[in-house]
Scaffold this active site. Structure first.
Site, short mmCIF file in Angstrom:
data_model
loop_
_atom_site.label_atom_id
_atom_site.label_comp_id
_atom_site.label_asym_id
_atom_site.label_seq_id
_atom_site.Cartn_x
_atom_site.Cartn_y
_atom_site.Cartn_z
N HIS A 1 0.87 -1.19 0.00
CA HIS A 1 0.00 0.00 0.00
C HIS A 1 0.90 1.23 0.00
O HIS A 1 1.86 1.30 0.77
CB HIS A 1 -0.89 0.01 1.25
CG HIS A 1 -1.71 1.26 1.36
ND1 HIS A 1 -2.92 1.41 0.73
CD2 HIS A 1 -1.46 2.44 1.98
CE1 HIS A 1 -3.40 2.62 0.97
NE2 HIS A 1 -2.53 3.27 1.72
N ASP B 1 -15.97 1.36 6.17
CA ASP B 1 -15.02 2.40 5.76
C ASP B 1 -15.66 3.38 4.79
O ASP B 1 -15.34 4.56 4.81
CB ASP B 1 -13.78 1.76 5.13
CG ASP B 1 -12.73 2.82 4.80
OD1 ASP B 1 -12.30 3.53 5.73
OD2 ASP B 1 -12.36 2.97 3.62
N ARG C 1 -15.88 11.45 7.30
CA ARG C 1 -14.63 12.15 7.65
C ARG C 1 -14.39 13.30 6.68
O ARG C 1 -14.00 14.40 7.07
CB ARG C 1 -13.45 11.18 7.61
CG ARG C 1 -13.37 10.28 8.83
CD ARG C 1 -12.40 9.13 8.57
NE ARG C 1 -11.05 9.57 8.37
CZ ARG C 1 -10.11 8.83 7.74
NH1 ARG C 1 -10.39 7.64 7.27
NH2 ARG C 1 -8.89 9.31 7.61
N SER D 1 -8.66 2.82 8.69
CA SER D 1 -9.19 2.81 7.32
C SER D 1 -8.30 1.98 6.40
O SER D 1 -8.77 1.11 5.66
CB SER D 1 -9.30 4.26 6.82
OG SER D 1 -9.56 4.30 5.45
N LYS E 1 -8.90 -2.52 5.42
CA LYS E 1 -9.08 -3.00 4.04
C LYS E 1 -8.01 -4.04 3.70
O LYS E 1 -8.30 -5.02 3.02
CB LYS E 1 -9.01 -1.81 3.07
CG LYS E 1 -10.30 -0.97 3.13
CD LYS E 1 -10.25 0.25 2.25
CE LYS E 1 -9.45 1.34 2.89
NZ LYS E 1 -9.59 2.67 2.33
#
Ligand code: URA
Length: 454
Positions: free
Chosen positions: A88, A167, A174, A189, A193
């Site tokens: 990520h 999320d 948010r 968050s 995932k």
């Protein structure tokens, strides 16, 4: 409101957090269940997020929130013997690392169910880049993802409807309540995932610098530490690299042009900094999985880029995700005329170096902001983008250049304004070569329990 006598009510939960108290796992379960069952009002979600933003969360609370979010929808389960891995990135300019990395890892025998995002503001998105390729379909069902992972070993897809539904609600709230920039909320968050992907190992590329979300190393390190802690406590072997994000990664920025560069990397001819990032992040994952040292893992990834095995996996992934056999074969052949298959912008304009000297800097943020205005990026989610807009940087950092030579080629469909030309020229810094110092993009690693890395 509370569902029974033993359960604390939503206003009480909000008050507890607002006043600096600690939420228990049960409290967080109640909150997340309220979010996905719509049993809680939008105003209460917003108030709780603001209370978290103001009072922060302990590691225990962050972990409980991450776990509850992860379990709010479908979670993948894989055969035990598979090494299921992912990367990520917190987002950058010219960041096409996922395109060569996923197939290189698959060529090493890993399974890579990569769930990626779209570009927002100046940062590019992996899904947008891949959609420059005609036929490529980022929307795959859970069943299709499972099949592609079994058959090919890697896929790059968008978020499915059934994965981490909490999320989607929390992120949108948010955004609407100015609570995006909150460490426990960012951590839960991202990691929820990744946890739902059923990973064995995860590497995070946390960027810092002018063109990154986090401008300085200290704040990027704080995020990396929070992500690494939550990932490992969730049972995913998680490490992070802190990487510099000032000049663009590689020599291209945009969507179609970045696919071209990723294909070159998969053919063993990629720019050094891109290849370095792919091998370091991939090597890190192989090391986290336990069969390699960091050095031997890096070598293994480099080998798969050189010997064509990563390219073969990429070709198979393109076909599995909707690209015709002919187009996939042609893109992955020795040919380099990639625009035979991807749309080329109507205009290519080259800008000239203003002085003799050496390239000391290229401001990735300034460059990305101009490309964004030319249509390469979006201002809000769901907006259409122009995949053919982009830039090829024709000079390298530290290279000696002469006044009048071309340094950048802009691909565009609308005219370049005088201001845009001037902004682009300001992005290039020319000076004396002795002022240039080459540095690796990777500044630091954050990893669990500081085990041996070589
Ligand atoms: N990416 C995410 O998925 N969530 C965040 O909160 C920030 C970045």
């Amino acid at each position: 409101m509370s569902s029974n006598d033993n359960t604390i009510s939503f206003p009480e939960l909000i008050k507890l957090k607002r006043d600096g108290g600690q939420l228990s796992s049960e409290d967080i379960h109640t909150f997340v269940q309220g979010v996905i069952s719509e049993g809680i009002q939008d105003s209460q979600i917003g108030a709780m997020l603001m209370a978290i933003w103001q009072k922060n969360m302990t590691d225990e609370e962050t972990l409980a929130l991450t776990r509850e979010m992860m379990n709010s929808g479908h979670t993948f389960e894989w055969p035990k013997e598979w090494l299921v891995v992912d990367k990520h990135s917190t987002g950058g300019v010219g960041d096409k690392v996922s395109l060569p990395l996923a197939p290189a890892l698959a060529a090493c025998g890993c399974k890579v169910p990569m769930i990626s995002g779209r570009g927002l503001a100046h940062t590019g998105g992996t899904l947008d880049k891949l959609e420059s390729i005609p036929g490529f379909n980022v929307k795959q069902s859970v069943q299709q993802v499972k099949q592609i992972i079994k058959d090919v070993g890697c896929c790059i897809v968008g978020q499915t409807e059934s994965l981490v539904p909490a999320d989607r609600v929390l992120y949108a709230t948010r955004d609407a309540t100015s609570t995006v920039d909150c460490l426990p909320l960012i951590t839960s968050s991202i990691i929820s995932k990744k946890g739902a992907e059923g990973l064995s190992a995860l590497v995070l590329d946390v960027k810092f610098g002018r063109a990154a979300l986090y401008k300085d190393l200290d704040s990027a390190r704080e995020l990396a530490q929070s992500l690494v802690t939550a990932g490992n406590r969730l049972g995913v072997k998680t490490g992070a690299a802190l990487t510099r994000m000032d000049a663009p990664i590689g020599q291209s920025v945009g969507n179609a042009v970045e696919v071209c560069e990723a294909l070159e990397c998969l053919k063993g001819r990629g720019p050094d900094d891109l290849t370095e990032l792919v091998t370091i992040l991939g090597g890190h994952l192989l090391w986290l999985c336990g069969n390699f040292t960091l050095e031997s893992g890096k070598k293994e990834i480099a080998l798969k880029l050189k010997n064509g095995e990563a390219l073969k996996k990429f070709q198979a992934m393109l076909e599995a995700q909707g690209v015709s056999e002919d187009v996939a074969r042609s893109l992955c052949s020795d040919e380099t005329d990639y625009f035979k298959h991807m749309r080329r912008a109507a205009h290519q304009t080259e800008l000239k170096v203003p002085d003799d000297g050496a390239v000391l800097d290229i401001d990735g943020l300034a460059l990305a902001e101009v490309l964004h205005k030319l249509g390469a990026g979006r201002n809000k989610s769901g907006e259409e983008i122009d995949h053919s807009v982009g830039a090829e940087i024709l000079v390298k950092m530290g290279q000696r250049v002469q006044k009048g030579e071309s340094w950048i080629r802009i691909h565009h469909n609308i005219d370049l304004s005088t201001d845009q030309r001037s902004d682009l020229q300001k992005a290039l810094v020319i000076g004396s070569l002795d002022k240039y110092k080459a540095v690796s993009r990777v500044a630091e690693f954050i990893h669990p329990n500081n085990p041996k890395m070589s």
